[in-house]
Design a protein around this motif. Structure first.
Motif, mmCIF file in Angstrom:
data_model
loop_
_atom_site.group_PDB
_atom_site.id
_atom_site.type_symbol
_atom_site.label_atom_id
_atom_site.label_comp_id
_atom_site.label_asym_id
_atom_site.label_seq_id
_atom_site.Cartn_x
_atom_site.Cartn_y
_atom_site.Cartn_z
ATOM 1 N N MET A 79 82.141 -24.346 47.390
ATOM 2 C CA MET A 79 82.423 -22.983 46.943
ATOM 3 C C MET A 79 83.747 -22.503 47.526
ATOM 4 S SD MET A 79 80.263 -22.013 44.750
ATOM 5 C CE MET A 79 80.560 -20.257 44.662
ATOM 6 N N ALA A 80 84.029 -22.876 48.769
ATOM 7 C CA ALA A 80 85.321 -22.513 49.364
ATOM 8 C C ALA A 80 86.454 -23.154 48.567
ATOM 9 C CB ALA A 80 85.365 -22.948 50.830
ATOM 10 N N VAL A 85 91.211 -22.759 46.586
ATOM 11 C CA VAL A 85 92.145 -23.667 45.912
ATOM 12 C C VAL A 85 92.043 -23.498 44.392
ATOM 13 C CG1 VAL A 85 92.771 -26.085 45.531
ATOM 14 C CG2 VAL A 85 92.062 -25.317 47.806
ATOM 15 N N GLY A 86 90.828 -23.417 43.881
ATOM 16 C CA GLY A 86 90.644 -23.263 42.438
ATOM 17 C C GLY A 86 91.263 -21.994 41.900
ATOM 18 N N LEU A 117 86.621 -26.822 37.384
ATOM 19 C CA LEU A 117 87.080 -28.209 37.295
ATOM 20 C C LEU A 117 87.569 -28.711 38.646
ATOM 21 C CD1 LEU A 117 88.946 -27.998 33.872
ATOM 22 C CD2 LEU A 117 86.803 -29.201 34.338
ATOM 23 N N VAL A 118 88.268 -27.857 39.404
ATOM 24 C CA VAL A 118 88.762 -28.245 40.735
ATOM 25 C C VAL A 118 87.601 -28.630 41.649
ATOM 26 C CG1 VAL A 118 89.826 -27.325 42.840
ATOM 27 C CG2 VAL A 118 90.930 -26.960 40.635
ATOM 28 N N ALA A 119 86.515 -27.862 41.600
ATOM 29 C CA ALA A 119 85.384 -28.109 42.500
ATOM 30 C C ALA A 119 84.291 -28.976 41.886
ATOM 31 C CB ALA A 119 84.784 -26.771 42.949
ATOM 32 N N GLY A 120 84.422 -29.334 40.614
ATOM 33 C CA GLY A 120 83.389 -30.140 39.965
ATOM 34 C C GLY A 120 82.088 -29.389 39.774
ATOM 35 N N THR A 121 82.183 -28.099 39.419
ATOM 36 C CA THR A 121 80.986 -27.281 39.267
ATOM 37 C C THR A 121 80.825 -26.772 37.841
ATOM 38 O OG1 THR A 121 82.169 -25.256 39.889
ATOM 39 C CG2 THR A 121 81.034 -26.457 41.656
ATOM 40 N N VAL A 122 79.600 -26.432 37.504
ATOM 41 C CA VAL A 122 79.285 -25.653 36.307
ATOM 42 C C VAL A 122 78.449 -24.480 36.814
ATOM 43 C CG1 VAL A 122 79.327 -27.587 34.686
ATOM 44 C CG2 VAL A 122 77.177 -26.961 35.780
#
Length: 133
Positions: A79-80, A85-86, A117-122
């Protein structure tokens, strides 16, 4: 777990991929939350809920960031990454990257903005709170 045909993801039972409208609502909800908490309260609140895969706006609307790669809620460090960064990547070229992020988010079947996309999350809508850790 079940296979969501629209997104092509395997998601936890009782959750669904957050709709475009719900995600846009979270974006606009963050603005009054920042104002009401005088900014610093929002930052502190955010640091507390990041460990649960949430931002303050996601928490209010019953959503969580999910990492399909690991089939787990995004933890504090992801999450950070997503929120620092995201968001920097989201804003790096100003309006160009904002529009790109929005188009990716609306048009993509997983509804992922650049920071996702930066963190690989949905982002999942979790009305029954099945993802509580």
């Amino acid at each position: 777990m079940y296979f969501d045909q629209l997104s092509g993801l395997i998601l936890p039972a009782g959750t669904q991929l957050a709709s475009v409208g719900r995600r846009i609502g979270a974006f606009f909800l963050a603005i009054p939350l920042i104002i009401v908490t005088l900014g610093i309260g929002y930052v502190v609140w955010g640091l507390i809920v990041w460990g649960n895969g949430q931002t303050p706006a996601l928490q209010v609307l019953g959503m969580r960031a999910w990492r399909p790669e690991t089939n787990k809620v995004a933890g504090f460090w992801f999450m950070a990454l997503r929120e620092t960064v995201g968001r920097i990547v989201d804003h790096i070229l100003g309006l160009i990257t904002e529009i790109t992020s929005f188009v990716l988010f609306v048009a993509g079947k997983k509804h992922q903005a650049l920071h996702d996309l930066v963190a690989g999350t949905v982002v999942l809508y979790d009305p029954d709170k099945v993802l509580l850790s």
